[in-house]
Design an enzyme around this catalytic site. Structure first.
Site, short mmCIF file in Angstrom:
data_model
loop_
_atom_site.label_atom_id
_atom_site.label_comp_id
_atom_site.label_asym_id
_atom_site.label_seq_id
_atom_site.Cartn_x
_atom_site.Cartn_y
_atom_site.Cartn_z
N HIS A 473 1.54 -1.51 -15.35
CA HIS A 473 1.30 -1.39 -14.00
C HIS A 473 0.42 -0.64 -13.25
O HIS A 473 0.23 -0.76 -12.17
CB HIS A 473 2.82 -1.11 -13.56
CG HIS A 473 3.18 -1.61 -12.26
ND1 HIS A 473 2.43 -1.69 -11.22
CD2 HIS A 473 4.56 -2.02 -11.94
CE1 HIS A 473 2.86 -2.32 -10.26
NE2 HIS A 473 4.29 -2.48 -10.41
N THR A 602 0.51 -0.40 -2.17
CA THR A 602 1.82 -0.80 -1.83
C THR A 602 2.32 -0.09 -0.93
O THR A 602 1.89 1.31 -0.92
CB THR A 602 2.80 -0.92 -3.06
OG1 THR A 602 3.03 0.17 -3.89
CG2 THR A 602 2.26 -2.08 -4.04
#
Length: 770
Positions: A473, A602
């Site tokens: 990730h 994000t």
């Protein structure tokens, strides 16, 4: 061995008459072709860098400016207002040129300077235009005159035929919100989670922080925002991902699934051949910057494409205190794991990429190999599944030299990691529930030693032809992997295809070198560390409760008829489901992107709001009417949309608070408010997997080619992780995770509540399903 001979470029022997040198022409040919390919890639990268560097202008526009300036000079008009003459006076080579030559060189220099000035002006104007986000807050289906004018200007200054990274320099920087706005938004977000006394205490903490400590921290943060491309992303990558010392398996890595209903071929080697070739085609497009730049769906507004750079040839390197990400410019091989053995497979030969049929033969050779694993080889990858510090110490102690260093180097420099799995996975009609659950768990953690969790992604091909992917990730977020996955699936099925027997199409070169077994020398001490990491990983994997299921009662087709956002509809349904599941509200995380800004990643949408809580309570209140509930639902949906837009436009809460906290730690300042905020658990963590290339799949004529999406592990020990993908008009796939060790959670129970909540909300609208 055959592969050993392929690796030798020349041989020599010493004789009484001197050295007898025998050159291998084939090997020298391969060296030449390999070098030629390498130089071609370097030149292509140089060309792409130049084209991207002058965007939104084009290289040909330079010639236009030069011709225009030269034309005006011959017409005895000086467009430079004396600048060309000044340049002429100070030319360092004026003594070697004629008067006319000096004029031409001066005009060329002026034209080039003017051209660069125009480029910078266009880029600045485009950046200012892209800093406007009022268009996001307009009512769906209606567009103001201001937005229409803005869109026209964006189109004019966006240039033509952009490459993948063309817009990077024109994207605005992520703005730093005011602390006053962030404090107010934070307090609004926690109001439904606290009683009056708790909220009064938190309000006092927030006000004290806002007045005393926040101004100093904010000053440093603004300073960083002026200097760095993005004030959040580097700290987010380092402190949220790379400094985590626990296992990244389950806790950080996520997965993607194959088609739900279709398996193009049941032949494992053939499916591996086509899909690996499709991934390599994507990599070639990426390296040539031939992929279209990322945009807001259905618009011309560009998004940051920076995360694509590390998709391939990338690995995470463990460290004692923090990990690092290593990205290699190129890689000519992949590493394949099968039945405990590691193989290196060359993906180029003779200066060209191996075709699908040739790759199928390579994989079939591995499947046919019956040699056992070397001592310690089978479970070696468990080191990447356990604690990071343990892996860092083992890497330093046992992989610094000899065979282990060479083999590990091959893994880390590979384009990506491939596992030819011995199990069969996918949806089985005779047992649809448990088969999808097992499929999800297999991709999330497998056997804990048959995926290399540090690679940017591990590509998994199961025995029955199903495929999947496990992604690390830290290097990028799920939409980047999702884009790759969509392209791979479409290329595999609709471009490459299979013959009537399920094998890859095309001819194959029979002289290709066979896959090479990698050699390891694992000591007894290293074996103990491997087993220790495996014990940690297996305990973590065994605790994961997973439920993946398709919801096909309705989809976004009917939700649109409700005149509400599909995402807001689902998020409010998740709030209702959670309340029914646990009897209380919780801090909820929904991932949103900030890629409208350069290097954006994000932001968090706090989906549990006062408005959504009021709606949920009305659903539990037997005295409330459906009309009242519907009114509260619309208010909740509007609030959710506002929060989502705020998050996308840099006005979120959590990244700002996170960066303020990082600054406070650097300054050695303690903040009770920030400490409490950053320690609050996300007991409901959610994310939507967007479909970014709808044009690749014709779901009207081929509804069976629907993606199953992907998922991730639970964030909190007593919470849920929920991923969902809205496919076509009539399907939503959900992936729910939690932990068996928590007596509060049950993935299948929560899945049941999600289904019921979606149906109950739809019933409020009195619509008929199409």
């Amino acid at each position: 061995m055959a592969e050993a001979h392929q690796a030798v470029a020349f041989q020599f022997t010493v004789t009484p008459d001197g050295i007898d040198l025998r050159l291998s022409h084939e090997a020298l040919k391969q060296i030449y072709l390999s070098g030629l390919r390498s130089w071609k890639k370097k030149m292509a990268r140089l060309k792409n860098s130049f084209i991207t560097g002058v965007y939104p202008a084009s290289p040909s526009s330079w010639l236009f400016v030069v011709i225009a300036i030269m034309g005006t000079m011959y017409a005895r008009v000086d467009p430079s207002m004396g600048m060309i003459g000044k340049i002429k006076e100070h030319l360092p080579v004026s003594g070697y040129l004629s008067h006319q030559g000096q004029s031409i060189v001066s005009a060329l220099l002026f034209s080039t300077g003017l051209w660069f000035a125009l480029i910078m002006t266009m880029r600045y104007i485009l950046k200012q235009l892209l800093s406007y986000h009022g268009w996001m807050y307009e009512q769906h289906g209606k567009m103001s005159a201001t937005t229409k004018l803005w869109l026209t200007l964006v189109k004019i200054f966006s240039g033509r035929k952009p490459m993948l990274y063309s817009y990077q320099a024109s994207l605005p920087r992520l703005p730093v919100p005011s602390t006053k706005d962030t404090m107010q938004r934070y307090l609004d977000s926690v109001r439904p989670l606290m009683n009056d006394e708790e909220f009064k205490r938190m309000t006092a903490l927030a006000k004290d922080f806002e007045v005393k400590l926040a101004p100093k921290l904010q000053w440093y943060l603004k300073l960083k925002s002026w200097w760095a491309s993005n004030y959040v992303s580097d700290w987010w990558e380092e402190y949220i991902y790379l400094r985590g010392r626990g296992p990244i398996m389950v806790n950080s890595n996520y997965y993607a699934m194959d088609f739900l209903y279709v398996t193009p071929t049941p032949i494992q080697a053939a499916r591996a051949g086509n899909t690996v070739h499709a991934l390599l085609l994507y990599r070639r497009k990426l390296s040539r910057e031939e992929l279209k730049p990322s945009r807001v769906p259905g618009s011309i507004i560009p998004l940051c494409s920076g995360q694509w750079e590390r998709t391939f040839n990338t690995t995470r390197i463990p460290g004692l205190e923090t990990d690092t990400i290593h990205h290699y410019t190129d890689s000519k091989h992949i590493v394949v794991y099968h039945k405990g053995r590691f193989f290196r497979v060359w993906v180029y030969h003779g200066g060209r990429m191996l075709n699908p049929k040739e790759l199928e033969l390579q994989f079939q050779h591995i499947l046919n190999d019956t040699n056992p694993p070397l001592p310690g080889e089978e479970k070696l990858a468990a080191l990447t599944a356990g604690d990071r510090a343990t892996w860092a110490k083992a890497r330093s102690a046992y992989f610094r030299s000899g065979k282990n260093l060479q083999a590990l180097d091959l893994v880390e420099k590979a384009a990506f990691f491939v596992t030819l799995d011995e199990d069969e996975q996918g949806l089985r009609t005779e047992d649809p529930i448990h088969s999808l659950d097992a499929y999800a768990k297999s991709l999330l953690h497998g056997k804990c030693y048959d995926r290399w969790f540090d690679k940017s992604f591990t590509f998994v091909v199961f025995k029955n032809g199903k495929v999947g992917l496990n992604a690390e990730h830290s290097w990028a977020d799920a939409p980047i992997v999702g884009h790759l996955w969509e392209s791979m699936l479409a290329t595999d099925c609709f471009q490459l295809g299979y013959d009537d027997n399920g094998h890859c199409k095309g001819p194959a070169d029979s002289t290709l070198p066979v896959p090479q077994r990698m050699q390891w020398d694992i000591s007894d001490e290293c074996l103990e560390v491997i087993q220790s990491s495996l014990n940690v990983a297996e305990a973590l994997a065994a605790d994961v409760d997973f439920h993946a299921f398709p919801f096909n009662d309705f989809g976004k087709g009917l939700i649109k008829k409700c005149k509400t956002s599909p995402d807001a509809f689902i998020q409010i349904a998740l709030q209702l489901a959670h309340y029914r599941d646990k009897g209380k509200f919780c801090l909820t995380y929904e991932a949103s992107m900030t890629r409208l800004f350069r290097e954006g990643r994000t932001e968090t949408v706090r989906s549990c709001t006062v408005e959504s809580s009021n709606f949920v309570k009305s659903m539990a209140d037997s005295s409330a009417t459906n009309a009242e509930r519907l009114k509260l639902f619309r208010l909740a949906a509007e609030k959710h949309q506002l929060l989502y837009r705020n998050a996308m436009t840099g006005a979120g809460i959590d990244r700002h608070l996170f960066c303020l906290y990082v600054v406070s730690k650097y300054l050695g300042l303690d903040s009770p408010f920030l400490k409490e905020v950053l320690s609050e658990p996300w007991r409901l963590s959610t994310s939507q997997t967007p479909i970014q290339q709808v044009e690749l799949f014709d779901l009207v004529n081929h509804p069976e080619y629907v993606s199953c999406g992907g998922g991730f592990g639970p964030v909190a020990d007593d919470g849920y992780g929920v991923s969902y993908i809205i496919v076509g008009e009539n399907l939503i796939n959900f992936h729910v995770s939690c932990k068996f060790s928590s007596h509060e959670t049950d993935a299948h129970r929560f899945g049941k509540h999600i289904r019921e909540s979606l149906l109950d909300i739809l019933a409020l609208f009195n619509l008929q399903k199409a």
